[in-house]
Write an enzyme that holds these catalytic residues in place. Sequence first.
Site, PDB file in Angstrom:
ATOM      1  N   GLY A  14     -16.511 -19.103  -2.055  1.00  0.00           N
ATOM      2  CA  GLY A  14     -16.367 -19.519  -0.674  1.00  0.00           C
ATOM      3  C   GLY A  14     -16.197 -21.026  -0.571  1.00  0.00           C
ATOM      4  N   CYS A  15     -15.836 -21.479   0.626  1.00  0.00           N
ATOM      5  CA  CYS A  15     -15.568 -22.903   0.822  1.00  0.00           C
ATOM      6  C   CYS A  15     -16.847 -23.746   0.776  1.00  0.00           C
ATOM      7  CB  CYS A  15     -14.818 -23.119   2.132  1.00  0.00           C
ATOM      8  SG  CYS A  15     -15.535 -22.271   3.564  1.00  0.00           S
ATOM      9  N   TYR A  16     -17.842 -23.384   1.577  1.00  0.00           N
ATOM     10  CA  TYR A  16     -19.120 -24.090   1.475  1.00  0.00           C
ATOM     11  C   TYR A  16     -19.698 -24.015   0.062  1.00  0.00           C
ATOM     12  CZ  TYR A  16     -19.750 -24.593   6.611  1.00  0.00           C
ATOM     13  OH  TYR A  16     -19.644 -24.943   7.938  1.00  0.00           O
TER      14      TYR A  16
END
Length: 346
Positions: free
Chosen positions: A148-150
């Site tokens: 994921g991005c985070y």
Amino acid sequence: MIKVGIVGGAGYAGVELLRILARHPAVRLTAITSRDEVGLKVSDLFPSLRGRVELNFVAPEDDSFKSCDVVFFATPNGIAMNQAAGLLAAGARVIDLAADFRIRDVAEWEKWYGMTHAAPELVAEAVYGLPEVNREQIRTARVLANPGCYPTAVQLGFLPLLEAGVIECGHLIADAKSGVSGAGRRADVANLYTEATDSFKAYAVGGHRHLPEIRQGLSRMMGGAEIGLTFVPHLTPMIRGIHATLYARLTRDIDGKALQDLFESRFSGEAFVDVLPAGNHPETRSVRASNMCRIAVHRPQGGDTVVVLSVIDNLVKGAAGQAVQNMNIMFGQEETLGLDMLPVSP
């Protein structure tokens, strides 16, 4: 040439994949799906791709996917797990940009994502696609869980400190901000321009579904040690970008120069991690539309707290770009192939 299919080509991650793959010298785009846009030319939905992508959207059941070498899923959670087995049986490899294969504990995944997992046997096989940590496993992966991005920004920021064993792993804090595109391309009142602009807010403070993914990754860096993490995401009035401010307590006296050397040494040779000179503060605009993560490390007032600043573009290093980076590794290509985009400024 690598024959590529994309399931879910009408969202932000999907069009970012198309933008990158359309200029990739070792790729031939074979099929792109969108249930809502079947028959429509891709370039009619995304005029930015005119002259570069000459395909029409097809249904996910289209036979052309059976001839693909790799299929990217740029879909909501819960889609790839229902289709991956059939593609693997046809000889394709699968890269999922959603969360279906990220969390090893299936019961934990079901708790956070609110559905029964359709392919738990593939979760056990899937490789977590953070190249800076799992490069060798990625080379032979059939099923790849794109981070994921985070989680990408947070894990890369904490990585050198955890590997070196110089911080307490029970009291980590990740204070992260994301642009509105992180919520996806869908109708949602909270993401309307008049709702999101000129405002700034935290959300999911009680628990965000990226929390178990981040904890799992950080624990692996520590050989399975228990990780205590407070993760608070925020929505910022910008289109793309993630800024993670990370806090940890040092377990021994290590000065600013030694911290700087630790980060520079760990990421030496990594094409997509840039450790800034001491005293710098990375900006999200410095990575916009690129696959780069820029990092700076600080020790405020010479105290026992270390602060790491980590910025990425959530749609590139946080999604489509990292997925292509993983594809390059899986197929023996130069890792930077097709990803040498300079950040866009202003």
